[in-house]
Write a protein that holds these residues in place. Sequence first.
Motif, PDB file in Angstrom:
ATOM      1  N   PRO A  86       1.242   5.175  -7.808  1.00  0.00           N
ATOM      2  CA  PRO A  86      -0.023   4.478  -8.076  1.00  0.00           C
ATOM      3  C   PRO A  86       0.022   3.543  -9.284  1.00  0.00           C
ATOM      4  N   THR A 146       2.170   1.851  -3.476  1.00  0.00           N
ATOM      5  CA  THR A 146       1.171   2.393  -4.409  1.00  0.00           C
ATOM      6  C   THR A 146       0.732   3.806  -4.037  1.00  0.00           C
ATOM      7  N   GLU A 147       0.892   4.199  -2.781  1.00  0.00           N
ATOM      8  CA  GLU A 147       0.644   5.599  -2.419  1.00  0.00           C
ATOM      9  C   GLU A 147       1.692   6.503  -3.082  1.00  0.00           C
ATOM     10  N   ASP A 173       0.831  -1.212   0.000  1.00  0.00           N
ATOM     11  CA  ASP A 173       0.000   0.000   0.000  1.00  0.00           C
ATOM     12  C   ASP A 173       0.864   1.260   0.000  1.00  0.00           C
ATOM     13  N   GLN A 174       1.936   1.240   0.773  1.00  0.00           N
ATOM     14  CA  GLN A 174       2.837   2.400   0.808  1.00  0.00           C
ATOM     15  C   GLN A 174       3.481   2.628  -0.554  1.00  0.00           C
TER      16      GLN A 174
END
Length: 142
Positions: A125, A121-122, A118-119
């Motif tokens: 993206p 893709t933050e 998730d980090q």
Amino acid sequence: MKKSDKKAKEHIAIDDPTQFPHGDMEELAKKAIKKFKSLSWERFDIKVVLLIFFSGNQKTEDLLYQAMSYMEKRQPKAAIPLFKKIIKQDPKNTIALYNQGLALNQLKKYQDAITCFDQVTEIDPNDVAAVNNKGISLAEMG
């Protein structure tokens, strides 16, 4: 200097990215990315090679090299503290975040791996590998 010696020296300078002014480094990096993408290497391999050649931070480079060595030896538990050191120095280092996620996934720490992906893709993206590996972690969790 002989003509052949001069030509050899020019060739070495062209192959040595440290010999290029900063502006030329970007163009060289783009060419390297294009070349490496044509090969069937894993995502982290491409980024590690680029980091080794284009990184100005020797300590980060060394830590990443050591961590990836552990990963290649199937020792993710040994690699994780090294990835954490890199991330502490540079919280937006997607290479370390992504590979820490892979290491955590190998240790069946799926929720922690998902947090890493998730980090990534933050920050980026469009990082398809991080999205894909998050899906694998979610599937493993059931």
